[in-house]
Design an enzyme around this catalytic site. Structure first.
Site, short mmCIF file in Angstrom:
data_model
loop_
_atom_site.label_atom_id
_atom_site.label_comp_id
_atom_site.label_asym_id
_atom_site.label_seq_id
_atom_site.Cartn_x
_atom_site.Cartn_y
_atom_site.Cartn_z
N ALA A 57 -2.35 3.59 -4.67
CA ALA A 57 -3.78 3.29 -4.82
C ALA A 57 -4.51 4.53 -5.33
CB ALA A 57 -4.35 2.82 -3.50
N GLU A 58 -4.15 5.69 -4.80
CA GLU A 58 -4.81 6.91 -5.24
C GLU A 58 -4.45 7.24 -6.69
OE1 GLU A 58 -5.55 9.86 -1.54
OE2 GLU A 58 -3.51 9.22 -1.91
N ASP A 60 -3.62 5.06 -8.97
CA ASP A 60 -4.35 4.11 -9.82
C ASP A 60 -5.81 4.55 -9.97
OD1 ASP A 60 -2.13 2.58 -10.21
OD2 ASP A 60 -2.58 1.18 -8.59
N LEU A 106 1.88 -1.75 -17.66
CA LEU A 106 0.96 -2.87 -17.55
C LEU A 106 -0.44 -2.38 -17.22
CD1 LEU A 106 3.14 -5.31 -15.41
CD2 LEU A 106 2.46 -5.66 -17.78
N GLU A 139 3.61 -14.16 -11.64
CA GLU A 139 4.87 -13.86 -10.97
C GLU A 139 4.71 -12.57 -10.16
OE1 GLU A 139 6.41 -13.16 -15.11
OE2 GLU A 139 7.71 -11.74 -14.06
N LYS A 141 4.92 -8.88 -8.84
CA LYS A 141 5.20 -7.57 -9.43
C LYS A 141 6.15 -6.85 -8.48
CE LYS A 141 2.93 -3.61 -11.57
NZ LYS A 141 3.78 -2.57 -11.04
N ASP A 143 8.30 -4.07 -6.76
CA ASP A 143 8.10 -2.63 -6.61
C ASP A 143 9.45 -1.92 -6.63
OD1 ASP A 143 6.85 -0.26 -6.28
OD2 ASP A 143 6.29 -0.56 -4.19
N TYR A 248 12.67 -10.06 -16.16
CA TYR A 248 11.35 -10.66 -16.39
C TYR A 248 10.82 -10.44 -17.82
CZ TYR A 248 10.11 -5.90 -14.93
OH TYR A 248 10.05 -4.54 -14.80
N LYS A 336 -3.07 -6.02 -8.79
CA LYS A 336 -2.42 -5.32 -7.68
C LYS A 336 -2.92 -5.79 -6.31
CE LYS A 336 -0.34 -1.74 -8.39
NZ LYS A 336 -0.14 -0.48 -9.05
N CYS A 441 -2.72 15.26 32.42
CA CYS A 441 -3.73 14.43 31.78
C CYS A 441 -4.79 15.31 31.11
CB CYS A 441 -4.37 13.53 32.82
SG CYS A 441 -5.81 12.64 32.21
N CYS A 444 -8.28 14.98 33.10
CA CYS A 444 -8.55 15.46 34.46
C CYS A 444 -7.54 16.49 34.95
CB CYS A 444 -8.62 14.28 35.44
SG CYS A 444 -7.02 13.53 35.78
N CYS A 459 -1.45 9.07 33.62
CA CYS A 459 -2.17 10.03 34.46
C CYS A 459 -2.11 9.53 35.90
CB CYS A 459 -3.61 10.10 33.99
SG CYS A 459 -4.68 10.90 35.17
N CYS A 465 -9.98 10.75 37.63
CA CYS A 465 -9.86 10.88 36.17
C CYS A 465 -11.05 10.19 35.50
CB CYS A 465 -8.55 10.26 35.70
SG CYS A 465 -8.34 10.40 33.92
#
Ligand code: IVH
Length: 760
Positions: A57-58, A60, A106, A139, A141, A143, A248, A336, A441, A444, A459, A465
């Protein structure tokens, strides 16, 4: 390797950037240079090193921004720009193969609007009338990584990776080892020259099995595993990896073999290829979006990774007319899915204490977009999850532990809380040390303890606590506990929030602090009046006398439920007796806790060494090393001999009473109370609540039977005579115990008298 360059690895969230139209030439040039570098390095890491360092995603988002900048500032666009490149130049370890027809990429779409505008562009390019039909296939995609297979005379002659789209890597020998790739085409109706293109991928099941196997390297995801397996110098390694292939598309062909995309898919099947069964024809944007949604729904159950849906204009005549841009065809769009996984840096591990005292580790992450949402926290579940191994030594994530500073993969499915799913050992900073889970903990400071069979560390701070305070107060006033009329969960929460009540003892000083004559008074609270305040104080007064069992239950000590509280009350009869017994038994409780830890350690060690565990031996050895005072051993034996009280409960109770701050809170409470001894039950006998000792030979029943019978009648059977013994049953041959009982003035009876009692 670019991915190791951590400081520059993650680009800033592109969404936060100013609109491109607002940039001046200088700012645009600077950003263009920065993004070009990120994208170029990302290409290299992804295509050549099979080790991506930013999420899809980054990637893209960065690439889209770059394209936008070039559209506004055309002077920045040049041939070497990453926007003009597909993938990365081929690896020098492999022979190069120029593609006769370029292997394209693509165009990506992310929104419904992107799909609509794709269809609109196609329609206007082809000059189709508004009502004219336009078929588009949809269809999955896949990966994986794309591969071009060249067949001449129906025989596989060459297999090439995409490389930079113009020149690929020769992986023919490796491709031949993949079962889905036919060596010879089926039938005889194929073009003399036929280049079949498609995706090499690995199924989830095969990926997990591969990572579990001792093949050496652990892959972060199926795509990397597929790429790493195909791009092997030794085809024998590829052959041992379970790769698959979906056809494909096609490259060079000596003669056309279909008129539509859908027909081409069917023909490729006839030639002996696997094609994706979810491929379908759509006739409208609505249809396309429905196909996308349906395929996304199936995503989790397909058994292999897909990251979107590819739409293609069905008519191959139209495809030819539409042609291509520099790197992408005009007739296709990849719609996507929001990425569900992403890699990022683990910056810290925080421990949160839940309302019930469970310590939960939370990963603090360098923010990353996962499934369309920015994620900066994720769950690490529990101690074992971080360690990469269960208490029994079983592997989690292939036994990889998680360390602060690691690159971790974040996974988000639907609305579920994101979790850390994987860790990249190759990118582990050299200074990273194994994470040590706290044994106190963080809220506390009380010991945090993990009981056998429990994956959670908890804890033991109970009443003191702060994280657990409200929950403990709610429990304290609940129906089976103090059940104070008018003081329910809601009110107690309000009073806690306003600082009027911090712990149970405060309930009994409420009138002194907020009653008549005080500056702030309960009767003046909203919704209250003189009468209601007076009746609450009265209800509290009434509860100063409380059955011992209710008091024990109300303390909210782990494992001390209603029934156990009654058992304890019956066994000890008074608060003082119980308190004294717990104090005396304390060294034994500590010894048993250590022995339990030794047993657990033995189980883990045995699992790691692949041998059978001997936990009881470890437990016995640990116990033998402690020199317990006899009275401690007796008091402990007395505690766990009580009906319904096992060692786990006994240890938990002992811990609560031994925790100085919690004990102080209990003491602060108990001064206000008069615990009432348990009422006699109909089934009570002459020996209920008494402590018995058997000595000498019993002739009419076994020792075990006598003990069981005594316990059934509510007695406690001890092993040795002490001041606490109420009755000694002495058979023939009784020795020192009878003597000691006589000295202490303890009543002694013979077997016949015992039988009279035993028969009720
Ligand atoms: S068609 C001319 N169909 O996605 C384009 N590509 O991001 C030919 N991919 O390079 C590709 N599944 O490696 C097509 N069903 C599919 C695909 C697919 C995965 C890959 C392919 C392509 C990349 C573009």
């Amino acid at each position: 390797m670019a991915g190791e360059d951590e400081d520059q690895a993650v680009p800033a969230a592109e969404a936060a950037l100013p609109p491109v139209s607002g940039l001046d030439a200088k700012a645009a040039a600077a950003e263009h240079a920065r993004l070009s570098d990120v994208v170029a390095r990302a290409n290299l890491a992804y295509y050549q090193e099979d080790a991506p360092f930013i999420s899809d995603a980054e990637y893209d988002a960065s690439k889209r921004r770059l394209e936008e900048i070039e559209a506004y500032f055309p002077e920045l666009a040049h041939e070497a720009s990453p926007t003009e490149q597909v993938g990365a130049a081929p690896d020098t370890r492999f022979a190069k193969i120029p593609h006769r027809l370029p292997m394209l990429s693509l165009e990506n779409g992310f929104t419904e609007g992107d799909v609509e505008s794709f269809v609109q562009r196609v329609r206007s390019f082809l000059n189709l009338a508004a009502g004219a039909a336009l078929e588009i296939t949809a269809e999955p995609k896949i990966d994986g990584l794309s591969l071009s297979l060249r067949y001449e005379g129906g025989r596989l002659v060459q297999a090439a990776t995409r490389g930079d789209g113009a020149v690929g890597e020769n992986v023919t020998a490796n491709a031949r080892t993949i079962a889905d790739i036919p060596e010879r085409l089926a039938g005889d109706d194929w073009p003399e020259v036929l280049e079949i293109r498609g995706e090499v991928y690995m199924s989830h099941a095969d990926f997990e099995a591969l990572n579990r196997s001792d093949s050496g390297r652990v892959f972060a995801n199926p795509r990397n595993a597929a790429a790493g397996s195909l791009r092997q110098l030794d085809p024998a390694v590829t052959a041992a990896r379970p790769l698959r292939f979906f056809a494909y598309a096609w490259g060079e062909v000596s003669a056309p073999f279909a008129d539509t995309q859908m027909e081409a898919v069917r023909r490729m099947q006839d030639f002996g290829f696997q094609t994706n069964p979810l491929t379908r024809i759509c006739t409208s944007v609505q249809d396309m979006l429905a196909a996308w949604a349906e395929i996304e729904q199936m995503r989790a159950t397909l058994g292999y990774d897909i990251d979107g849906v590819v739409y293609k204009v069905n008519d191959l005549g139209y495809q030819a007319r539409l042609g291509m841009r520099s790197t992408t065809p005009r007739w296709a769009l990849a719609h996507k899915f929001p990425a569900e996984r992403a890699w990022t840096r683990l910056e810290a591990i925080d421990i949160q204490v839940g309302r019930t005292g469970a310590l939960s580790p939370v990963a603090r992450l360098h923010p990353v977009t996962v499934g369309g949402v920015v994620v900066s926290n994720a769950t690490l579940h529990n101690e074992d999850y971080i360690a990469g191994r269960g208490a029994d030594g079983s592997e989690i994530r292939g036994g990889k532990d998680i360390r602060i500073g690691d690159w971790v993969e974040v996974y988000r499915a639907g609305d579920v809380i994101p979790k850390v799913a994987d860790v990249d050992l190759a990118k582990r900073p050299s200074e990273a040390v194994p994470y040590v889970f706290p044994d106190t903990c963080p809220e506390c400071g009380s010991p945090a303890i993990r009981e056998e069979g429990d994956s959670v560390r908890r804890c033991t701070g109970g009443l003191i606590c702060p994280a657990q305070a409200v929950e403990k107060l709610r429990h304290f006033v609940s129906r089976a506990a103090f059940d104070i009329e008018g003081l329910g969960a809601k009110l107690v929460e309000e009073l806690f929030r306003d600082g009027w009540i911090a712990e149970p003892a405060d309930i009994f000083t409420l009138q002194d602090r907020y009653g008549p004559g005080q500056l702030t008074q309960l009767k003046n609270r909203e919704g209250w009046g003189e009468k209601s305040a007076a009746s609450l104080f009265q209800a509290i007064e009434k509860r100063r006398e409380i059955p011992l069992a209710r008091l024990l239950f109300a303390l909210g000590i782990r494992h001390v439920g209603e029934v156990a509280a009654q058992d304890l009350a019956r066994h000890y009869g008074s608060w003082e007796a119980l308190e004294a017994a717990l104090d005396t038994a304390r060294p034994a409780a500590v010894a048993h806790r250590l022995a339990e830890e030794a047993a657990q350690a033995e189980r883990a060690a045995a699992a790691a060494e692949g041998r059978r565990a001997r936990p009881s031996e470890a437990r016995a050895t640990a116990l033998a090393q402690v020199d317990l005072p006899e009275e401690a051993a007796n008091a402990w034996a007395g505690l766990i001999a009580a009906d319904g009280i096992g060692p786990v409960l006994a240890m938990s109770l002992s811990d609560a009473f031994a925790n100085a701050r919690e004990r102080a809170a209990i003491d602060r409470l108990v001064v206000h109370l008069t615990p009432l001894p348990p009422e006699k039950r109909a089934t009570d006998s002459a020996i209920t609540g008494k402590t018995l000792v058997f000595t000498g030979t019993l002739e009419k029943m076994t020792r075990a039977e006598a003990k069981a019978r005594a316990e059934a009648l509510g007695a406690h059977v001890a092993g040795s005579v002490s001041a606490k013994t109420d009755l000694l049953i002495a058979g023939p041959g009784a020795g020192s115990k009878a003597k000691k009982a006589a000295e202490l003035g303890i009543k002694v009876i013979d077997e016949d008298e015992w039988l009279a009692i035993a028969r009720g």
